[in-house]
Design an enzyme around this catalytic site. Structure first.
Site, short mmCIF file in Angstrom:
data_model
loop_
_atom_site.label_atom_id
_atom_site.label_comp_id
_atom_site.label_asym_id
_atom_site.label_seq_id
_atom_site.Cartn_x
_atom_site.Cartn_y
_atom_site.Cartn_z
N SER A 257 0.84 -1.20 0.00
CA SER A 257 0.00 0.00 0.00
C SER A 257 0.87 1.25 0.00
CB SER A 257 -0.90 0.02 1.24
OG SER A 257 -1.71 -1.13 1.25
N GLY B 40 -26.61 -22.66 -1.72
CA GLY B 40 -26.43 -23.67 -0.68
C GLY B 40 -25.13 -24.44 -0.89
N ARG C 253 -34.58 -23.88 -8.06
CA ARG C 253 -34.42 -24.75 -6.90
C ARG C 253 -35.68 -24.75 -6.03
NH1 ARG C 253 -31.98 -29.10 -4.65
NH2 ARG C 253 -31.65 -28.83 -2.40
N GLU D 269 -4.80 -3.35 -6.97
CA GLU D 269 -5.01 -1.96 -7.42
C GLU D 269 -5.48 -1.05 -6.28
OE1 GLU D 269 -4.84 -1.96 -12.06
OE2 GLU D 269 -5.12 -0.27 -10.70
N ILE E 169 -27.09 -18.47 -1.72
CA ILE E 169 -28.33 -18.85 -2.40
C ILE E 169 -28.21 -20.26 -3.00
CG2 ILE E 169 -29.76 -18.32 -4.44
CD1 ILE E 169 -29.31 -15.32 -3.73
#
Ligand SMILES: Cc1cc2nc3c(=O)[nH]c(=O)nc-3n(C[C@H](O)[C@H](O)[C@H](O)COP(=O)(O)OP(=O)(O)OC[C@H]3O[C@@H](n4cnc5c(N)ncnc54)[C@H](O)[C@@H]3O)c2cc1C
Ligand SMILES: Cc1cc2nc3c(=O)[nH]c(=O)nc-3n(C[C@H](O)[C@H](O)[C@H](O)COP(=O)(O)OP(=O)(O)OC[C@H]3O[C@@H](n4cnc5c(N)ncnc54)[C@H](O)[C@@H]3O)c2cc1C
Lengths: 384, 269
Positions: free
Chosen positions: A134, A341, A270, A365, A339
């Protein structure tokens, strides 16, 4: 104000989407697992000028140097299918070829830019070192002038495309005046004696993208190979990263988009408790939040690109776009796994890869913390 | 030489639905695409151009939005593009369509005022109308030889044409003729390229689609559009499903046994 894309931009999206779906989608998982960029895709991407996107035609590019929105759309659409490819082309174009176009002399453009823009050579931009992450001011790789040549010693790490690059931009320390360090960006040909590729990293995400360590031992670079002037490296380096950040934001928009698309499909298919899981409010809220997050990042990204094309100061908005888009991609891919699972944790489902790829973007970046720091400094100094 | 490629804008195939009440295609909200085989036509034209030089002219008859497929053709590398568009062309069947295209081609040839050789490349068939008639009718109207169902093509010397025609896979014939010629190509002939980003940029920056209306073509009303169409649409419908799907279960051996039994019972063998 007009939010619509031009016809050209729509065509660019359509073609890039079709190309990515046809050429990349079916091998993305394999590339991820064996950490390899497919040579057929590479060849076709070069022909299609994805390695010269933001470079004018006269220097071998696609002529989108004045249309960063199109560049974003391209990066987004490739990133929607495989972020390893969008980081490869994105970095090559935005932080190697483009700076050569902006800061390079005519001779440098002829010698280095044209082969990059045509895709005959791959490029890498190297600033990060073991002790300079950094804090780019910590760069220790140094150069001293010996006759007509600069002699470079040191090493770089985490360089995207490092192991496959033939042309590199290196940020190097060229002097120290008291506590003030001077940096210079050098253009380096990978065939120069003293240059070697070190460790290739084995990563969590964007695994097919090449991330390597580079080592320089008494590497002699011609005097005229500085980019934009001796001692100008810090300013130029930051400018280069400002531009590159927009494209990394665009890649995250693509990742987020992919996560939502997969989630919508799965939530509608699903069935549990006698109905598609998309009928449960707990899932619906996730889908809604993903949509909001990704759409916000898309708007910020296009805004930064638009500001860039209109010669406005886009530094802060670009940082905001990178921050928002990477965190939105992280959130969206995280929710996408949830979602799905247990299936979402399996290699057979692309969301598993999206999730790993998204995490990377919060770090490269400029980390999220650094983006916040930059944004806050600008806001506190200038007001809003 | 000039190579005309005929490009049709069609609805994206997987999405085509028929309105059960009106028996017409539901076109709203369906993305339009370039007829896939027309991409093969352009690819062939591009490869001929790369080999011996040629001017590629893409031509389409359709509504103003069909400009998009022509821009795609220009992005792929076509040099010029013409859109024949006019309310008077609406409702055209294959005959009226091919007549309009013939007028367009004749006008472009006449205006260019050169005695260059030319050829016309069509797709074999469009994924919506699917008649495979436009190519042949266009050749008749232009009064030039035609070779349909082409899967291999070669130009030799000045104007010698050698084409491999595959009407059915067991009926492959090699046909030789001379320019001018119209060929309709099969998808097997090549793999169409994607336009490069530079191709797209230059298509939108340096090229443009020229619009021609019925007047510009000096088209007679009796031969174009609905009035020029000999086809009468009796009914468009989705074929009704006859019989039910049967799903066999059990081990492979059991399933094969039942299948053979069923086939015998149904007198299939
Ligand atoms: C896939 C990938 C590709 C990359 N490609 C390139 C490339 O092409 N070229 C290149 O030069 N580099 C590249 N990098 C390096 C990347 O830019 C750096 O890893 C990044 O800038 C962070 O540096 P660091 O890893 O040393 O983390 P550090 O700087 O050591 O940071 C560690 C943690 O401390 C936090 N932190 C640091 N300073 C502060 C502060 N002031 N306030 C609050 N928190 C702080 C950080 O946010 C982080 O959470 C790449 C990295 C990856 C993972
Ligand atoms: C029974 C029937 C009724 C129809 N009724 C109507 C109607 O009422 N209103 C209406 O608008 N349409 C109607 N159509 C559609 C229209 O007649 C045809 O789609 C059109 O004439 C092209 O025929 P095709 O799709 O069978 O093309 P094909 O003959 O299968 O196409 C072969 C090739 O010819 C070329 N080509 C075809 N069409 C064009 C074009 N327009 N421009 C440039 N090149 C082209 C392409 O190279 C294409 O690959 C009808 C079609 C059928 C079959």
């Amino acid at each position: 104000m007009d939010f619509s894309l031009t016809k050209k931009q729509q065509m660019i999206r359509k073609i890039t989407r079709e190309f990515s779906e046809e050429y990349i989608a079916h091998i993305a998982e394999e590339s991820d697992q064996n950490s390899q960029l497919d040579p057929t895709v590479m060849k076709e991407m070069k022909r299609m000028k994805y390695f010269g996107t933001c470079i004018p035609e006269e220097y071998g590019g696609a002529g989108l140097h004045d249309d960063t929105i199109s560049f974003c759309i391209i990066t987004e659409e490739i990133g929607r299918i495989d972020a390893s490819w969008s980081i490869t082309t994105g970095v090559h174009c935005s932080v190697v070829a483009y700076p050569l176009y902006i800061f390079g002399t005519e001779e440098q453009k002829q010698e280095f830019l044209i082969p990059l823009a045509k895709g005959d050579k791959i490029g890498a931009f190297c600033i990060t070192e073991a002790n300079a992450g950094s804090d780019a001011g910590g760069v220790e790789t140094n150069a001293y002038l010996d006759g007509d040549e600069w002699v470079i010693n040191g090493s770089k790490i985490f360089a995207t495309n490092g192991g496959i690059a033939e042309t590199l931009l290196l940020v190097v320390k060229t002097g120290e005046k008291g506590r003030r360090k001077e940096f210079t960006v050098f253009i380096v040909d990978a065939n120069t004696p003293g240059y070697s590729v070190g460790v290739r990293e084995d990563k969590l995400g964007v695994r097919a993208s090449n991330t390597s360590e580079l080592v320089f031992q008494d590497m002699r670079v011609p005097k005229e190979n500085d980019l934009g002037g001796i001692g100008k490296g810090f300013r130029i380096g930051l400018q280069i990263l400002d531009y590159g950040r927009i494209l990394m934001a665009a890649q995250c928009v693509g990742l987020g988009q992919a996560a939502i698309e997969a989630s919508i499909k799965y939530a509608n298919e699903r069935v549990q408790f006698g109905q598609p899981i998309g009928k449960f409010q707990g899932i619906q809220w996730k889908i809604a939040d993903m949509g909001v997050a990704v759409e916000c990042s898309r708007l910020l990204t296009y805004q930064a690109a638009w500001m860039c094309d209109n010669k406005l100061d886009y530094g802060m908005i670009g940082s905001m776009a990178k921050l928002k888009a990477s965190e939105a991609a992280m959130q969206a891919t995280h929710d996408a796994v949830q979602i799905h699972g247990a299936y979402g944790l399996m290699k057979a489902y692309a969301v598993e890869r999206y999730f790993r790829d998204a995490k990377m973007a919060e770090i490269y970046e400029g980390t999220s913390e650094i983006q916040r720091m930059v944004i806050a400094q600008k806001l506190l100094r200038r007001g809003y | 030489m000039k190579i005309f490629t005929c490009i049709k804008q069609v609805p994206g195939i997987s999405d085509v639905k028929i309105d059960p009440k009106t028996n017409t295609l539901i076109r709203e909200g369906i993305p339009s695409i370039m007829n896939p085989m027309d991409k093969n036509a352009i690819e062939l034209a591009l490869s001929i151009k790369e080999e011996r030089g040629a001017e590629i002219i893409a031509i389409s008859m359709g509504p103003p939005q069909a400009e998009n497929v022509l821009l795609e053709a220009l992005s792929m590398g076509a040099d010029k593009a013409y859109l024949l568009t006019d309310r008077a062309f609406a409702g055209a069947d294959t005959l009226a369509t091919s007549h309009a295209l013939a007028l367009g081609i004749k006008k472009i040839l006449k205006d260019s005022d050169s005695n260059e050789k030319y050829m016309v490349i069509c797709g074999t068939q469009a994924i919506d109308g699917d008649t495979a008639q436009v190519g042949p009718e266009l050749a008749e109207d232009l009064d030039i030889p035609q070779i349909t169902y082409v899967q291999k093509f070669e130009l030799k010397g000045d104007d010698k044409v050698i084409a491999e025609r595959a009407f059915r896979s067991e009926e492959i014939v090699v046909i030789e003729t001379k320019l001018p010629v119209l060929i309709s190509v099969l998808k097997e002939i090549n793999t169409p390229r994607f336009p490069s980003m530079l191709g797209i940029v230059n298509a939108y920056k340096k090229k443009k689609v020229v619009f021609l209306d019925a007047e510009a073509l000096k088209a007679e009303k009796a031969y174009i559009g609905l009035t020029g169409s000999k086809t009468e649409v009796f009914k468009i419908f989705i074929p009704e499903r006859k019989g039910e799907h049967v799903k066999l279960t059990g081990t492979i051996e059991e399933m094969v046994k039942t299948l053979c039994q069923n086939l015998k019972e149904d007198k299939i063998f």
